[in-house]
Enzyme design. Structure first.
Site, PDB file in Angstrom:
ATOM      1  N   SER A   7     -74.311 -18.685 -39.099  1.00  0.00           N
ATOM      2  CA  SER A   7     -73.822 -19.109 -37.792  1.00  0.00           C
ATOM      3  C   SER A   7     -73.052 -17.971 -37.134  1.00  0.00           C
ATOM      4  CB  SER A   7     -72.916 -20.329 -37.931  1.00  0.00           C
ATOM      5  OG  SER A   7     -72.296 -20.615 -36.691  1.00  0.00           O
ATOM      6  N   HIS A  32     -78.257 -18.762 -36.323  1.00  0.00           N
ATOM      7  CA  HIS A  32     -77.827 -20.038 -35.739  1.00  0.00           C
ATOM      8  C   HIS A  32     -76.800 -19.769 -34.640  1.00  0.00           C
ATOM      9  CE1 HIS A  32     -77.333 -24.419 -35.807  1.00  0.00           C
ATOM     10  NE2 HIS A  32     -76.051 -24.191 -35.575  1.00  0.00           N
ATOM     11  N   ASP A  34     -74.404 -21.527 -31.831  1.00  0.00           N
ATOM     12  CA  ASP A  34     -73.767 -22.761 -31.366  1.00  0.00           C
ATOM     13  C   ASP A  34     -73.355 -22.627 -29.911  1.00  0.00           C
ATOM     14  OD1 ASP A  34     -73.713 -24.442 -33.742  1.00  0.00           O
ATOM     15  OD2 ASP A  34     -72.377 -22.935 -34.580  1.00  0.00           O
ATOM     16  N   MET A  36     -71.452 -24.533 -26.960  1.00  0.00           N
ATOM     17  CA  MET A  36     -70.484 -25.618 -26.730  1.00  0.00           C
ATOM     18  C   MET A  36     -69.971 -25.558 -25.295  1.00  0.00           C
ATOM     19  SD  MET A  36     -68.241 -25.301 -30.232  1.00  0.00           S
ATOM     20  CE  MET A  36     -68.989 -24.808 -31.784  1.00  0.00           C
ATOM     21  N   HIS A  65     -78.403 -24.288 -31.004  1.00  0.00           N
ATOM     22  CA  HIS A  65     -77.894 -25.652 -31.175  1.00  0.00           C
ATOM     23  C   HIS A  65     -77.036 -26.001 -29.964  1.00  0.00           C
ATOM     24  CE1 HIS A  65     -74.995 -28.368 -33.737  1.00  0.00           C
ATOM     25  NE2 HIS A  65     -75.683 -29.068 -32.856  1.00  0.00           N
ATOM     26  N   MET A  67     -74.608 -28.111 -28.272  1.00  0.00           N
ATOM     27  CA  MET A  67     -73.562 -29.130 -28.380  1.00  0.00           C
ATOM     28  C   MET A  67     -72.970 -29.315 -26.983  1.00  0.00           C
ATOM     29  SD  MET A  67     -71.740 -28.309 -32.034  1.00  0.00           S
ATOM     30  CE  MET A  67     -72.072 -26.567 -32.179  1.00  0.00           C
ATOM     31  N   MET A 136     -75.059 -32.914 -38.999  1.00  0.00           N
ATOM     32  CA  MET A 136     -73.727 -32.314 -38.941  1.00  0.00           C
ATOM     33  C   MET A 136     -72.909 -32.837 -40.121  1.00  0.00           C
ATOM     34  SD  MET A 136     -73.730 -30.224 -36.435  1.00  0.00           S
ATOM     35  CE  MET A 136     -71.991 -29.802 -36.656  1.00  0.00           C
ATOM     36  N   GLY A 141     -67.635 -28.728 -33.164  1.00  0.00           N
ATOM     37  CA  GLY A 141     -66.706 -28.175 -32.194  1.00  0.00           C
ATOM     38  C   GLY A 141     -65.957 -26.955 -32.682  1.00  0.00           C
ATOM     39  N   GLY A 143     -65.532 -23.971 -36.132  1.00  0.00           N
ATOM     40  CA  GLY A 143     -65.988 -23.446 -37.402  1.00  0.00           C
ATOM     41  C   GLY A 143     -64.919 -23.589 -38.473  1.00  0.00           C
ATOM     42  N   GLY A 144     -65.307 -23.328 -39.723  1.00  0.00           N
ATOM     43  CA  GLY A 144     -64.354 -23.285 -40.819  1.00  0.00           C
ATOM     44  C   GLY A 144     -63.913 -24.620 -41.379  1.00  0.00           C
ATOM     45  N   ASP A 175     -75.419 -28.416 -41.186  1.00  0.00           N
ATOM     46  CA  ASP A 175     -74.452 -27.504 -40.565  1.00  0.00           C
ATOM     47  C   ASP A 175     -73.044 -28.035 -40.761  1.00  0.00           C
ATOM     48  OD1 ASP A 175     -72.983 -25.800 -38.973  1.00  0.00           O
ATOM     49  OD2 ASP A 175     -74.009 -26.283 -37.108  1.00  0.00           O
ATOM     50  N   GLY A 176     -72.220 -27.232 -41.478  1.00  0.00           N
ATOM     51  CA  GLY A 176     -70.817 -27.597 -41.607  1.00  0.00           C
ATOM     52  C   GLY A 176     -70.314 -27.523 -43.035  1.00  0.00           C
ATOM     53  N   GLY A 197     -71.327 -20.392 -41.663  1.00  0.00           N
ATOM     54  CA  GLY A 197     -70.577 -19.439 -40.855  1.00  0.00           C
ATOM     55  C   GLY A 197     -69.548 -18.725 -41.694  1.00  0.00           C
TER      56      GLY A 197
END
Length: 218
Positions: A7, A32, A34, A36, A65, A67, A136, A141, A143-144, A175-176, A197
């Site tokens: 990511s 990937h 993201d 947002m 992706h 979002m 998900m 919303g 990372g980490g 993802d996550g 990520g």
């Protein structure tokens, strides 16, 4: 073939090209990205202009992706920018089927993402139309975050649903919170594409981490 999709949310945005080349040298299968909007999720990241810039320097496919709210208004812009996979959220629009058809008509792989609280049953009428389901395993919303444990059961249920509906062409992406210590159990549950990520970028050697992850999911 199982795929690693680092990511770029965790990358160094002041030197994206350097990080992209590093990931490619490490054996990443997809990038990937993201997107947002600060509305569907409480964060703002990038738009089509940055995706287009990434496309110019990347040699592996872009997994974009969205979002965002009202994705119908933006899918063409991200396809024009170079998305190879384009995923929308089931929760973001009442017109999932229409948008999936729009993406497919442009020759791009179409994905549908589900937030942690969203049941896989919402996919029942579109399994034959999509290429990808993105589960998900954190609340989207930021990372980490840590992997939500009940995501494993959701992945298993989705895998069975795909088999039961003759839709095994659909790839399962997760993802996550994907890290080396949990990637094997996520793989065993049925995942095909692993988004990571901080699990990659915070490693002492990100290229070696990609290799170790690939070894774990063989």
């Amino acid at each position: 073939m199982k795929k690693i999709a680092p990511s770029l949310l965790s990358s160094n945005f002041s030197n994206l090209e350097k990080d992209i080349k590093m990931l490619e040298e490490g054996g990443a299968d997809l990038l990937h990205i993201d997107v947002m909007d600060g509305h569907f999720v409480p964060n703002i990241t990038i738009g089509p202009v940055v995706v287009e810039a990434i496309k110019e320097v990347a040699s592996i496919p872009l997994d974009v992706h969205l979002m965002i709210s009202d994705p119908d208004y933006y899918v063409d812009a991200f396809i024009d920018a170079g998305a190879d996979y384009l995923t929308i959220h089931a929760e973001a629009t009442p017109h999932v089927h229409r948008i999936v058809q729009k993406i497919k008509a442009r020759g791009v792989k179409a994905g549908v993402s589900l937030n942690p609280h969203t049941p896989i049953s919402v996919l029942g009428n579109i399994l034959q139309d999509i290429d990808l389901v993105l589960i998900m395993s954190v609340n989207p919303g930021f990372g980490g975050q840590s992997f939500i444990p009940h995501s494993l059961e959701k992945i298993k249920q989705l895998k069975k649903m795909l088999i039961d509906n003759n839709a095994e062409h659909v790839e399962i992406e997760v993802d996550g919170g994907i890290k080396l210590e949990n990637i094997k159990i996520v793989s065993d549950a049925g995942c095909d594409i692993f988004v990571s990520g901080s699990g990659i970028f915070k490693a002492e050697n990100p290229k070696e981490m990609i290799a170790e992850m690939k070894l774990a999911i063989r």
